[in-house]
Design a protein around this motif. Structure first.
Motif, short mmCIF file in Angstrom:
data_model
loop_
_atom_site.label_atom_id
_atom_site.label_comp_id
_atom_site.label_asym_id
_atom_site.label_seq_id
_atom_site.Cartn_x
_atom_site.Cartn_y
_atom_site.Cartn_z
N THR A 433 33.09 35.73 53.83
CA THR A 433 32.65 35.74 52.43
C THR A 433 33.22 34.55 51.67
OG1 THR A 433 32.58 38.16 52.49
CG2 THR A 433 32.53 37.11 50.32
N ALA A 434 34.50 34.26 51.90
CA ALA A 434 35.14 33.14 51.21
C ALA A 434 34.46 31.82 51.55
CB ALA A 434 36.62 33.08 51.59
N ALA A 487 39.94 30.37 47.14
CA ALA A 487 40.23 30.96 45.82
C ALA A 487 40.24 29.90 44.74
CB ALA A 487 41.56 31.70 45.87
N ILE A 488 40.88 28.78 45.01
CA ILE A 488 40.97 27.71 44.02
C ILE A 488 39.59 27.11 43.74
CG2 ILE A 488 41.93 25.43 43.55
CD1 ILE A 488 44.38 26.31 45.25
N TYR A 489 38.86 26.80 44.82
CA TYR A 489 37.55 26.17 44.65
C TYR A 489 36.56 27.11 43.95
CZ TYR A 489 33.03 24.10 45.64
OH TYR A 489 31.77 23.58 45.50
N GLU A 494 32.82 28.78 39.87
CA GLU A 494 32.10 29.87 39.20
C GLU A 494 32.41 29.94 37.71
OE1 GLU A 494 29.84 31.82 40.48
OE2 GLU A 494 30.01 31.21 42.57
N GLY A 495 33.52 29.38 37.29
CA GLY A 495 33.83 29.33 35.87
C GLY A 495 34.70 30.48 35.40
N PRO A 496 35.36 30.29 34.27
CA PRO A 496 36.31 31.30 33.77
C PRO A 496 35.66 32.53 33.17
CG PRO A 496 36.12 29.48 32.22
CD PRO A 496 35.33 29.08 33.43
N TRP A 503 38.35 37.96 39.80
CA TRP A 503 38.96 39.11 40.48
C TRP A 503 39.00 38.86 41.99
CZ3 TRP A 503 37.77 44.78 38.74
CH2 TRP A 503 38.47 45.68 39.54
N THR A 504 37.87 38.42 42.54
CA THR A 504 37.80 38.16 43.99
C THR A 504 38.78 37.06 44.38
OG1 THR A 504 35.46 38.80 43.99
CG2 THR A 504 36.26 37.55 45.90
N CYS A 505 38.87 36.01 43.57
CA CYS A 505 39.80 34.93 43.86
C CYS A 505 41.25 35.38 43.81
CB CYS A 505 39.56 33.76 42.90
SG CYS A 505 38.00 32.91 43.16
#
Length: 520
Positions: A433-434, A487-489, A494-496, A503-505
């Motif tokens: 998924t990541a 997570a960082i990318y 996706e934006g804030p 949440w997923t990150c």
């Protein structure tokens, strides 16, 4: 138990709208219709929709609207004009165009024949749907085809595309009788939140009308998905879908503009190419053909929230039960920190279990989808239970070597083996998924609920029962790096405003730290 009950009461609270999205006493102007059900798909030329199936749908749609819009004339859809006439429905007949010129010719020939045979039913022809968006035909070729068709029929002829493509291909407006624009706020380059969707549609309509004075403007598609992944601040949900549809219909009545809703029925086959979002734009369910939002009934994103709450409570009790049984077999009493960690794991799992189960139902497509998301949910459900046993036993999280390593590393403990399998399933599906969210994120859902259920217990074990000194395993280190980078990318990409992404990150980062601290 109180925390789980409180959260589910909040999640399940209904929303009462001033106007029902679909009200038989106040029919919608027009609605898009495709007849495909169950395993039927427009992607296969062997699909042939029966007359009985279409007649059943049109009898239902005639109760909520006087008009339907179709998109093609093959696969049995050429039967719709005859059946629409019997049902008392007007029809905006679509002509599907793509790069297959032979197929295009057949579509055009059939549509012209139908327009001549049913002049009282077919009120317009739509020559092509988003063909400029897909870059499957040039504007000049499209204009020439429209001129040719107009010369052979007596009904108005138009073309339909996303509103921006009318602005960049203005020559097409010269040959159509009216301009048909698609306004889908969820899919805008800068996604529009649900609360501003109706106002956005009116703003775009006015902008297009100013560019093409003298041309009538039809909003040929307007809608909102009920399930799927967020795009920035645009959240698909049942309450948002109902709200957006109700507000645009109210605005259309007050401002006197024409709008065709997208769409009548959920189209499950679209999930194959567009993910969860593609199959959830309908106002009726695909399988049962039931109205999602009956007039007079409150609307909830979790209509079965009481059952989901009870399921979460049962899981929480199971987690505490596993901890209590393990503690009875230990000579020394576990510390307060261990019980607090179990409390956090049990509460987290109890709250998210119902969310994860509902997401699995809506986001699983085909055998592969059910296997994938079902496996993740199973691992997420087992993780807090097995984690409670590990926390009470003082045991560290299992390493991959304990499951897959050579003799001397391989464990013979059933609990450790099951715990390790839960870890491996979470790692493998989480990694897939990541990577997908990095390289091809458009239609990938965020597994925030299942992932959090699985990761929190592993993180708690790593914090309270750190592994003994040893080497840092290569496999866990690689996976930790993947989760950290993703997570960082993804967070930036996706934006804030996308809380599902954030949440997923956060779960990815927590998992990365947990895996990085593993030792073998």
């Amino acid at each position: 138990m109180a925390a789980i009950a409180a959260v589910w009461w909040w999640l399940g609270r209904p929303v009462n709208l001033v106007r029902a999205p679909i009200d038989p006493n106040d029919k919608v102007q027009c609605i898009s219709y495709a007849p495909f059900r169950n395993h039927q798909t427009s992607l296969s030329q062997t699909t042939q929709v029966s007359k009985e199936q279409i007649a059943e749908d049109l009898a239902q749609l005639a109760k909520i609207s006087d008009c339907i819009r179709t998109y093609a004339t093959d696969l049995g859809l050429d039967q719709i004009p005859e059946l629409a006439a019997k049902a008392g429905l007007k029809l905006i007949q679509g002509i599907f165009l793509d790069r297959d010129r032979k197929k295009n010719a057949t579509q055009v020939e059939t549509a012209i024949r139908l327009a001549r045979e049913y002049p009282e039913t077919i009120i317009a022809l739509v020559v092509g749907n988003e063909v400029l968006l897909r870059k499957e035909m040039s504007a000049s070729d499209l204009a020439a085809l429209i001129r040719s068709i107009k010369a052979q029929v007596s009904v108005p002829v138009t073309y339909a595309d996303v509103w921006e493509f009318w602005l960049s291909n203005r020559e097409v407006s010269d040959v159509v009788d009216f301009v048909t624009i698609h306004i889908l706020p969820y899919w805008e380059n800068i996604p529009i939140p649900a609360e501003r969707a109706a106002a956005h549609a009116d703003e775009i309509r006015r902008q297009i009308a100013a560019v093409f004075p003298g041309k009538e403007i039809l909003i040929g598609e307007f809608g909102w998905p009920s399930e799927g992944r967020m795009r920035e601040s645009a959240l698909p949900s049942r309450t948002n879908q109902a709200r957006v549809v109700a507000e645009v219909l109210d605005l259309a009545r007050r401002e006197h503009f024409r709008v065709n809703l997208f769409e009548a029925y959920d189209e499950g086959w679209k999930r194959e190419i567009e993910g969860t979002i593609g199959g959830t734009w309908g106002l009726f369910d695909s399988e049962q053909r039931t109205l999602k939002y009956p007039a007079g009934l409150p609307i909830s994103n979790f209509p079965r929230w009481k059952l989901q709450m009870l399921g979460g409570m049962a899981l929480a009790i199971l987690v505490f039960g596993a901890a209590w049984l393990t503690s009875r077999r230990k000579p020394e009493q576990p510390g307060l920190a261990s019980w607090l960690a179990i409390g956090v794991s049990a509460t987290t799992a109890g709250i998210l279990f119902g969310v994860a189960a509902q997401k699995m139902v809506y986001e699983s497509y085909g055998t592969g989808g059910w296997l994938l998301w079902g496996s993740l949910l199973a691992a997420a459900t087992a993780s807090p239970v097995l984690g409670a046993n590990a926390l009470m036993s003082g045991r560290a999280s299992p390493s991959f070597l304990e499951l897959l390593g050579p003799k001397g590393h391989y464990t013979e403990s059933v609990q450790v083996t099951l715990h390790g399998l839960a870890l491996m399933v979470t790692v493998v599906i989480g990694t897939a998924t990541a990577i997908g969210l990095v390289f091809d994120p458009r239609f990938i859902d965020f597994p925030f609920a299942s992932l959090t259920m699985a990761v929190v217990p592993f993180a708690a074990i790593t914090l309270l029962n750190p592994p003994a000194k040893g080497i840092r395993p290569l496999a866990e280190s690689i996976f930790a790096g993947i989760f950290a980078v993703a997570a960082i990318y993804v967070g930036f990409n996706e934006g804030p405003e996308n809380w599902q992404s954030l949440w997923t990150c956060a779960a990815f980062l927590l998992f990365a730290v947990t895996l990085w601290r593993a030792r073998a």
